[in-house]
Design an enzyme around this catalytic site. Structure first.
Site, PDB file in Angstrom:
ATOM      1  N   GLY A 215      -5.431  60.670   9.840  1.00 58.51           N
ATOM      2  CA  GLY A 215      -5.881  61.099   8.523  1.00 58.51           C
ATOM      3  C   GLY A 215      -5.039  62.239   7.983  1.00 58.51           C
ATOM      4  N   SER A 216      -5.695  63.175   7.308  1.00 58.33           N
ATOM      5  CA  SER A 216      -4.968  64.233   6.598  1.00 58.33           C
ATOM      6  C   SER A 216      -4.273  65.227   7.519  1.00 58.33           C
ATOM      7  CB  SER A 216      -5.915  64.972   5.651  1.00 58.33           C
ATOM      8  OG  SER A 216      -6.329  64.117   4.600  1.00 58.33           O
ATOM      9  N   THR A 217      -4.588  65.251   8.816  1.00 52.31           N
ATOM     10  CA  THR A 217      -3.847  66.148   9.708  1.00 52.31           C
ATOM     11  C   THR A 217      -2.382  65.731   9.793  1.00 52.31           C
ATOM     12  OG1 THR A 217      -4.456  64.855  11.678  1.00 52.31           O
ATOM     13  CG2 THR A 217      -5.881  66.717  11.089  1.00 52.31           C
ATOM     14  N   LYS A 219      -0.586  65.154   7.369  1.00 49.98           N
ATOM     15  CA  LYS A 219       0.120  65.765   6.253  1.00 49.98           C
ATOM     16  C   LYS A 219       0.979  66.950   6.698  1.00 49.98           C
ATOM     17  CE  LYS A 219      -3.356  64.139   3.000  1.00 49.98           C
ATOM     18  NZ  LYS A 219      -4.578  64.458   2.227  1.00 49.98           N
ATOM     19  N   SER A 273      -5.904  69.217   0.512  1.00 51.64           N
ATOM     20  CA  SER A 273      -5.689  67.904   1.106  1.00 51.64           C
ATOM     21  C   SER A 273      -5.640  66.782   0.069  1.00 51.64           C
ATOM     22  CB  SER A 273      -6.773  67.620   2.148  1.00 51.64           C
ATOM     23  OG  SER A 273      -6.322  66.676   3.099  1.00 51.64           O
TER      24      SER A 273
END
Length: 485
Positions: A215-217, A219, A273
């Protein structure tokens, strides 16, 4: 009469020579096949005829041996078995060994040649040296903080010392007591059947053997790639990012959970995010540079050993532009272990360098003499040092006043990134809550710990699960435990 006696004597002598020749043949040329024959129990009896060496955490043994007075004399015992099971694994008389019990079996069982000061004498006597010890890198306070934080939840925690790669915590939940599998009686068989049929898979090491969409980690990786490729040169400048963002070559529109992402700067997009900003950034960076950066962090590395093997974290190397956009926000086919995401956070904390993670500091003989030591390990540059400085700023902002405020620690510098990864058919499953972070005490010259937490609690309400709400407090407890030492 004398002639017959002489003939009988010669015949007996020939028989004796034949017996001796056969004995030599068996001992010199057939010993291997006989030793390896499943019907030969002598090797097994010898293996369990002496106590097994211990696995140590902070100088304290978390394993032991119990004298059963049976043919297979010594059974394995465990202190705080469920707490350390994702590290020790089990050593079973019936089902073999796993994890550290398997990777360091030669030292623990006494069969490692380096434990024998006089190898020829050991070969002649067929005796085993006493089992040696395995000294781990674990921090017991961090391990317990992670275990307590995940109590009653499904998930995993991995914590690393950024400057060395030493693994400080490795927890998987739910866990199990490996002592239940030590023996070979009916109770052991019942425990094996129960554990293997449990739908929660307590014997699965989620920290290193299970991959999740990050997921957004992820990024963190995309932002580093954008900065290294000079797609972004000013983290505070507006980006050309529409909201919603139409995936290239499709009519699918990607949206955000909140407002304010249209044209957001990298700093603001990272803090809140914004999916649209990072999906477009991944496309702008391009497939080649995104793959190169992901692999520099450790993705697609199928050779990682700590010393037992870890599952391969993946970033797809052959995608179209729409798929690349989704991959760049930690979806599509992007998958990572918690250990891999701890490595990502550690690279930011360590000036852009990834140190290979390791779990064994050294192995010793029973008397304490060193058999082998971890030694220095070469670092891999995941991003430019200047990029790492900017990434530390971005991650610090997330904890100061972004989505990761639940990870803040008074008197320490903390950087983090939240993530909520969707999964299941049509994203119908409960999202996975992620948090990756690092922390530096006010008296420390460099960050002391990098952490990754994933929570996959199927009992949670979909609207209540989030990286900042569920995973960040667990990461904070682990970081506090390390900084307090």
């Amino acid at each position: 009469m004398t002639k017959y006696i002489r003939h009988a004597a010669v015949f007996c002598a020939l028989l004796l020579v034949a017996l001796l020749v056969n004995a030599v043949r068996v001992q010199l040329f057939q010993a291997g096949p006989y030793d390896g024959n499943t019907a030969n129990r002598r090797t097994t009896i010898a293996r369990y005829g002496q106590p097994r060496g211990d696995i140590l955490v902070d100088g304290r043994p978390v394993t032991g041996s119990r004298d059963t007075q049976e043919q297979l004399r010594y059974e394995r015992t465990y202190s705080d078995g469920p707490l350390y099971a994702p590290v020790t694994g089990f050593a079973s008389q019936q089902y073999g060994t796993t994890l550290l019990e398997h990777a360091e079996d030669g030292v623990l069982a006494g069969t490692d040649p380096l434990l024998a000061p006089f190898p020829l004498w050991s070969d002649l006597t067929r005796g085993l040296p006493p089992g040696g010890k395995v000294v781990t890198t674990l921090d017991p306070a961090a391990q317990r903080a992670a275990y307590t934080g995940l109590a009653g939840r499904k998930g995993a925690v991995a914590a690393i010392e950024p400057s060395t790669g030493r693994i400080l915590a490795l927890v998987s939940a739910p866990s199990y007591d490996p002592a239940e599998l030590s023996g070979n009686g009916p109770a052991t068989k019942a425990a094996w059947a129960r554990l293997n049929s449990d739908p929660d898979k307590p014997m699965l090491n989620r920290a290193v053997r299970q991959t999740y969409p990050p997921g957004s980690t992820f990024k963190v990786v995309t932002a580093a790639a954008a900065l290294d490729a000079n797609v972004i040169t000013d983290v505070d400048a507006p980006t050309d990012s529409p909201d919603p963002y139409t995936l290239p070559g499709t009519t699918t529109r990607l949206t955000n959970e909140g407002d304010g992402c249209a044209g957001a700067s990298l700093r603001e997009a990272f803090k809140w995010s914004c999916n649209t900003v990072f999906a477009k950034l991944g496309v702008d960076v391009g497939d080649d540079d995104m793959v190169a950066t992901a692999q520099a962090f450790g993705f697609n590395d199928g050779e990682l050993r700590i010393p037992f093997s870890a599952a391969t974290s993946t970033f797809d190397t052959s995608v179209d532009r729409a798929q690349l956009a989704l991959s760049s926000i930690g979806q599509y086919n992007t998958r990572a272990t918690p250990l891999q995401m701890a490595m990502v956070s550690a690279a930011v904390a360590n000036g852009g360098q990834v140190r290979p993670p390791y779990l064994v500091e050294r192995t010793t003989s029973r008397s304490g003499g060193t058999v082998a030591a971890a030694g220095s390990r070469p670092a891999r540059q995941a991003m430019n040092p200047a990029t790492a400085v900017r990434m530390r700023e971005l991650m610090t902002d997330v904890v100061k006043d972004g989505t990761g405020t639940n990870a803040a620690i008074r008197g320490a510098i903390v950087g983090g990134k939240t993530g909520t990864a969707q999964h299941g058919l049509g994203n119908s499953g409960t999202p996975y809550a992620w948090f990756v972070s690092w922390a530096q005490g006010e008296q420390d010259l460099e960050p002391k710990v990098a952490v990754a937490v994933v929570v996959e609690d199927a009992s949670a309400n979909r609207g209540e699960i989030s990286g900042g709400g569920d995973a960040a407090p667990i990461a904070r407890a682990v970081m506090q435990a390390v900084l307090a030492r």
